[in-house]
Design a protein around this motif. Sequence first.
Motif, PDB file in Angstrom:
ATOM      1  N   VAL A  23       0.861  -1.180   0.000  1.00  0.00           N
ATOM      2  CA  VAL A  23       0.000   0.000   0.000  1.00  0.00           C
ATOM      3  C   VAL A  23       0.900   1.233   0.000  1.00  0.00           C
ATOM      4  CG1 VAL A  23      -1.806   1.264   1.226  1.00  0.00           C
ATOM      5  CG2 VAL A  23      -1.781  -1.239   1.267  1.00  0.00           C
ATOM      6  N   TYR A  24       0.553   2.222  -0.842  1.00  0.00           N
ATOM      7  CA  TYR A  24       1.437   3.381  -0.958  1.00  0.00           C
ATOM      8  C   TYR A  24       0.636   4.662  -1.130  1.00  0.00           C
ATOM      9  CZ  TYR A  24       0.296   3.170  -5.924  1.00  0.00           C
ATOM     10  OH  TYR A  24      -0.384   3.151  -7.121  1.00  0.00           O
ATOM     11  N   LYS A  25       1.325   5.774  -0.859  1.00  0.00           N
ATOM     12  CA  LYS A  25       0.823   7.117  -1.118  1.00  0.00           C
ATOM     13  C   LYS A  25       2.030   7.949  -1.518  1.00  0.00           C
ATOM     14  CE  LYS A  25      -1.747  10.883   1.149  1.00  0.00           C
ATOM     15  NZ  LYS A  25      -2.403  11.288   2.418  1.00  0.00           N
ATOM     16  N   SER A  26       1.966   8.565  -2.699  1.00  0.00           N
ATOM     17  CA  SER A  26       3.135   9.286  -3.202  1.00  0.00           C
ATOM     18  C   SER A  26       2.715  10.608  -3.819  1.00  0.00           C
ATOM     19  CB  SER A  26       3.875   8.439  -4.242  1.00  0.00           C
ATOM     20  OG  SER A  26       3.062   8.236  -5.387  1.00  0.00           O
ATOM     21  N   LYS A  70       7.727  11.041  -4.963  1.00  0.00           N
ATOM     22  CA  LYS A  70       8.252  10.736  -3.641  1.00  0.00           C
ATOM     23  C   LYS A  70       7.163  10.051  -2.813  1.00  0.00           C
ATOM     24  CE  LYS A  70      12.516  12.286  -3.330  1.00  0.00           C
ATOM     25  NZ  LYS A  70      13.633  11.407  -2.891  1.00  0.00           N
ATOM     26  N   PHE A  71       7.555   8.933  -2.139  1.00  0.00           N
ATOM     27  CA  PHE A  71       6.593   8.255  -1.276  1.00  0.00           C
ATOM     28  C   PHE A  71       6.317   9.096  -0.041  1.00  0.00           C
ATOM     29  CE2 PHE A  71       8.008   4.215  -3.382  1.00  0.00           C
ATOM     30  CZ  PHE A  71       6.758   3.844  -3.859  1.00  0.00           C
ATOM     31  N   VAL A  72       5.037   9.152   0.352  1.00  0.00           N
ATOM     32  CA  VAL A  72       4.632   9.823   1.588  1.00  0.00           C
ATOM     33  C   VAL A  72       4.324   8.773   2.657  1.00  0.00           C
ATOM     34  CG1 VAL A  72       2.924  11.352   2.645  1.00  0.00           C
ATOM     35  CG2 VAL A  72       3.688  11.772   0.310  1.00  0.00           C
ATOM     36  N   GLU A  73       3.677   7.688   2.234  1.00  0.00           N
ATOM     37  CA  GLU A  73       3.366   6.589   3.148  1.00  0.00           C
ATOM     38  C   GLU A  73       3.530   5.274   2.399  1.00  0.00           C
ATOM     39  OE1 GLU A  73      -0.463   6.905   4.938  1.00  0.00           O
ATOM     40  OE2 GLU A  73      -0.191   8.989   5.582  1.00  0.00           O
ATOM     41  N   VAL A  74       4.059   4.261   3.090  1.00  0.00           N
ATOM     42  CA  VAL A  74       4.153   2.897   2.540  1.00  0.00           C
ATOM     43  C   VAL A  74       3.940   1.919   3.685  1.00  0.00           C
ATOM     44  CG1 VAL A  74       5.740   3.517   0.660  1.00  0.00           C
ATOM     45  CG2 VAL A  74       6.672   2.829   2.870  1.00  0.00           C
ATOM     46  N   LYS A 121      11.157   1.242   5.806  1.00  0.00           N
ATOM     47  CA  LYS A 121      10.295   2.252   5.190  1.00  0.00           C
ATOM     48  C   LYS A 121      11.072   3.505   4.812  1.00  0.00           C
ATOM     49  CE  LYS A 121       5.958   0.865   7.429  1.00  0.00           C
ATOM     50  NZ  LYS A 121       4.835   1.301   8.296  1.00  0.00           N
ATOM     51  N   ASP A 122      11.948   3.958   5.722  1.00  0.00           N
ATOM     52  CA  ASP A 122      12.729   5.165   5.427  1.00  0.00           C
ATOM     53  C   ASP A 122      13.600   4.960   4.199  1.00  0.00           C
ATOM     54  OD1 ASP A 122      11.635   6.480   7.567  1.00  0.00           O
ATOM     55  OD2 ASP A 122      13.256   5.949   8.952  1.00  0.00           O
ATOM     56  N   ASP A 123      14.145   3.753   4.060  1.00  0.00           N
ATOM     57  CA  ASP A 123      14.989   3.442   2.904  1.00  0.00           C
ATOM     58  C   ASP A 123      14.182   3.570   1.608  1.00  0.00           C
ATOM     59  OD1 ASP A 123      17.189   2.650   1.436  1.00  0.00           O
ATOM     60  OD2 ASP A 123      16.825   0.500   1.733  1.00  0.00           O
ATOM     61  N   LEU A 124      12.946   3.042   1.605  1.00  0.00           N
ATOM     62  CA  LEU A 124      12.102   3.096   0.414  1.00  0.00           C
ATOM     63  C   LEU A 124      11.594   4.510   0.154  1.00  0.00           C
ATOM     64  CD1 LEU A 124      10.546   1.775  -1.900  1.00  0.00           C
ATOM     65  CD2 LEU A 124       8.777   1.114  -0.268  1.00  0.00           C
ATOM     66  N   MET A 125      11.236   5.232   1.222  1.00  0.00           N
ATOM     67  CA  MET A 125      10.655   6.563   1.056  1.00  0.00           C
ATOM     68  C   MET A 125      11.684   7.620   0.651  1.00  0.00           C
ATOM     69  SD  MET A 125       7.970   6.505   4.267  1.00  0.00           S
ATOM     70  CE  MET A 125       7.371   8.159   4.013  1.00  0.00           C
ATOM     71  N   SER A 126      12.957   7.267   0.677  1.00  0.00           N
ATOM     72  CA  SER A 126      13.998   8.233   0.300  1.00  0.00           C
ATOM     73  C   SER A 126      14.316   8.214  -1.200  1.00  0.00           C
ATOM     74  CB  SER A 126      15.279   7.936   1.089  1.00  0.00           C
ATOM     75  OG  SER A 126      15.825   6.677   0.703  1.00  0.00           O
ATOM     76  N   ILE A 127      13.765   7.241  -1.941  1.00  0.00           N
ATOM     77  CA  ILE A 127      14.152   7.084  -3.346  1.00  0.00           C
ATOM     78  C   ILE A 127      13.333   7.996  -4.253  1.00  0.00           C
ATOM     79  CG2 ILE A 127      14.708   4.662  -2.907  1.00  0.00           C
ATOM     80  CD1 ILE A 127      12.202   3.955  -4.583  1.00  0.00           C
ATOM     81  N   ASP A 128      13.801   8.163  -5.491  1.00  0.00           N
ATOM     82  CA  ASP A 128      13.056   8.839  -6.545  1.00  0.00           C
ATOM     83  C   ASP A 128      12.314   7.768  -7.338  1.00  0.00           C
ATOM     84  OD1 ASP A 128      12.482  11.246  -8.306  1.00  0.00           O
ATOM     85  OD2 ASP A 128      13.400   9.858  -9.743  1.00  0.00           O
ATOM     86  N   ILE A 129      11.003   7.788  -7.256  1.00  0.00           N
ATOM     87  CA  ILE A 129      10.198   6.712  -7.844  1.00  0.00           C
ATOM     88  C   ILE A 129      10.426   6.593  -9.347  1.00  0.00           C
ATOM     89  CG2 ILE A 129       7.829   5.922  -8.258  1.00  0.00           C
ATOM     90  CD1 ILE A 129       7.046   7.232  -5.608  1.00  0.00           C
ATOM     91  N   LYS A 130      10.459   7.735 -10.023  1.00  0.00           N
ATOM     92  CA  LYS A 130      10.555   7.713 -11.491  1.00  0.00           C
ATOM     93  C   LYS A 130      11.793   6.995 -11.985  1.00  0.00           C
ATOM     94  CE  LYS A 130       8.029  12.066 -12.142  1.00  0.00           C
ATOM     95  NZ  LYS A 130       8.110  13.444 -12.662  1.00  0.00           N
ATOM     96  N   ARG A 163       6.122  -3.807 -15.170  1.00  0.00           N
ATOM     97  CA  ARG A 163       7.363  -4.198 -14.502  1.00  0.00           C
ATOM     98  C   ARG A 163       7.830  -3.088 -13.564  1.00  0.00           C
ATOM     99  NH1 ARG A 163      11.893  -4.979 -18.426  1.00  0.00           N
ATOM    100  NH2 ARG A 163      11.086  -2.979 -19.145  1.00  0.00           N
ATOM    101  N   MET A 164       8.492  -3.505 -12.485  1.00  0.00           N
ATOM    102  CA  MET A 164       9.152  -2.549 -11.603  1.00  0.00           C
ATOM    103  C   MET A 164      10.537  -3.083 -11.277  1.00  0.00           C
ATOM    104  SD  MET A 164       6.302  -0.978  -9.042  1.00  0.00           S
ATOM    105  CE  MET A 164       7.125   0.605  -9.057  1.00  0.00           C
ATOM    106  N   LYS A 165      11.371  -2.185 -10.833  1.00  0.00           N
ATOM    107  CA  LYS A 165      12.760  -2.532 -10.535  1.00  0.00           C
ATOM    108  C   LYS A 165      12.946  -2.561  -9.029  1.00  0.00           C
ATOM    109  CE  LYS A 165      15.722   0.473 -11.913  1.00  0.00           C
ATOM    110  NZ  LYS A 165      16.604   1.286 -12.765  1.00  0.00           N
ATOM    111  N   LYS A 166      13.433  -3.712  -8.505  1.00  0.00           N
ATOM    112  CA  LYS A 166      13.710  -3.829  -7.085  1.00  0.00           C
ATOM    113  C   LYS A 166      15.016  -3.116  -6.755  1.00  0.00           C
ATOM    114  CE  LYS A 166      12.761  -7.751  -5.083  1.00  0.00           C
ATOM    115  NZ  LYS A 166      12.676  -9.188  -4.735  1.00  0.00           N
ATOM    116  N   LYS A 167      15.317  -3.024  -5.472  1.00  0.00           N
ATOM    117  CA  LYS A 167      16.518  -2.299  -5.061  1.00  0.00           C
ATOM    118  C   LYS A 167      17.771  -2.914  -5.654  1.00  0.00           C
ATOM    119  CE  LYS A 167      19.004  -0.497  -1.079  1.00  0.00           C
ATOM    120  NZ  LYS A 167      19.057  -0.323   0.386  1.00  0.00           N
TER     121      LYS A 167
END
Length: 684
Positions: free
Chosen positions: A454-457, A462-466, A479-488, A514-518
């Motif tokens: 579940v997400y909010k960006s 930029k993620f606001v909630e995950v 969560k902080d690690d994921l919320m710090s990335i640039d989604i695009k 498709r999405m790209k994992k870390k």
Amino acid sequence: MAKNKLLDFIDFKQVSLLLDGFNKTTGFVTAILDLDGNILCQSGWRNICVRFHRTNKETAHKCEISDTRIANKLASGEEYHSYQCLNGLIDVAVPLKIQGIHIANIFTGQFFYEKPNMEFFINQAQTYDFDEKAYIKSLEQVPIVNKKQVRNVMDFLLNMTKVISEMTKQRMEQLELSKELKKSEQRWQFAIEGNGDGLWDWNMQTNEVYFSEQWKNMLGYKSDEVPHKFDFWDKLVHPHDKKQAYKDIQRHIDGDKPEYLNEHRLLCKDGSYKWIRSKGKITNRDRFNKPIRFIGTHIDISDYKAAQDKLLEQQLFLTKAQSIGKIGTWELDLKKNTLKWTAQNYDTFGIPAGTPLNYETFINCVHPDDRIYVDTEWGAALKGKSYDIEHRIINNGEVKWVREKCDIEFDENNNAVSAIGFCQDITHRKTSEEAIKESEAVYRNLVEVMPDGVYKSTKDGKFVEVNQALVDMLGYLNKDDLMSIDIKTQLYFKVADRESVVLKEKQEQRGIYRMKKKDGSEIWVEDHGWLNYDEKTETLYHEGIMRDITQRKNHEEELLKLSTAIEQSPSIIAITDKKGLLEYVNPQFTKLTGYTLKEAKTIKTFIITSGHTKRQEKEIWDTINSGDIWRGDIHNQKKNGENYWESVTISPVFNESGNITNFLKLSEDVSNLSSVFNYLKFSC
């Protein structure tokens, strides 16, 4: 707090009731407009404006200009503003402020201070093509009022704005009004008594009464029109007031009262009634203590009574408004430790009206867990800190929430001497807040335990909630690690992929992409996303639920390969139910037999037509129903009647419980091999 949010807290339905009551009582029309000119509520409107000025494009524009000018004047800090609109009528307005913020204006008007210039309005009717007769008739319905009346109306509307906001200054203004009214009465009484105005002198032995010239003039009579008889006064007294007047006279005669004082209505010469305050004293008695002479004064208090009625009416509006808003006012004398409450406060605290009060009475009503907090805040307020708090009270065993705010008066030595404030029952608001918190907690717990992400960006990427599931799905540490990335750039293989996703969210479509994992590896997701808009339809957030379907995607690819192989197989492949009725055939079946799937569905496809014995058919069914595989040759017939031989393998299909659900038939056309075999057989 935003102005629109402040407007949300005003109960305009109840405010409309107050405005309607004001309109019915005074005849003044009213409306509340926000700062953008939108009508929030209104009561009554002049016919000349509704039918003419507001319906014509040019005159309506003049109305808008007039409203804007008044609003601008109020925005500059004026207490109220009076203005003659471009259509010739007088409009006035006062600002409506909540917590000191100017959020709207209360308009009244559509009247004249003096007789209107008929030539101006006739010319206006002709200029804008109005029905002149109907227009002038509407004009005649517009009232002519004096500025004093308008000022009184403005005072009331100003009081109403204060009632709507905090309802504290209204009481102070009313107390001041009462003091001034009392002083005014005293000044008039002194002046009248000093110059003998409105004097009467009653000879109680002869029942003759001397009425002064001013007494007569007060009621509109000439000197020779009033007989000096007590019966004349008796006939003038209003029937509803006579009993009390005689009762007060008798109490003074009997010595129960040191002086006679009564208020009653007297009939004037023109048929109207005036309110009179009559004050007198027996100056002479005989040796048997019987009264001989009774002297007194008459004071015309009609204006005072009208003001009193108006004050009572306003007090009724104030009391009703306080009841609607559940706001009560209070006053504390710190020197005497005496506390005064309005009726609403007694109701809020559940204490019988009229009960003597002090600070200790109040603090004992406070919830035990909040008493130290309230007492500490009050102590700080006495030293100059603002007092605006929320706490719980106990009302007959029931817990309630209240908000309190006050102003404290200090003497020249900076010692607190008195306080005046309000107390509002906010139980409903607090209950709603708690319900929202509980609902949010349930929602967040549900989100956290969901297996899907579940997400909010933001629209910028930029993620606001995950939730944790999304963190795990994409292979990030937390969560902080994921919320710090640039989604695009970090979740999509191409920036264009993100834009495509946003378009689908705008159309409220599910997306599979498709999405790209870390670690850079690929993951397939199914995304049910949507856009969250503000009041201007600008995108605020992207929200959604994302599911990892990589395994499903791989299975689909494997199934696609298998399906392609079956469809393109040179062998006949057919699937039947337990009774042997066809459920699926590949193209090779139709190519060989000439039967379509629809035509073959009612045929037992193991042996379409055969000259074989029932014995072989029984052998086939016994074998496959027992769970074994049957292999052999079957002599079948095509749709066109041509016979052919096929080499057949029939195997059962089992479910997870080990029960047979279907049969799978694989076969090949061996007619040519069968012909060769027969030829060799007979050649030998």
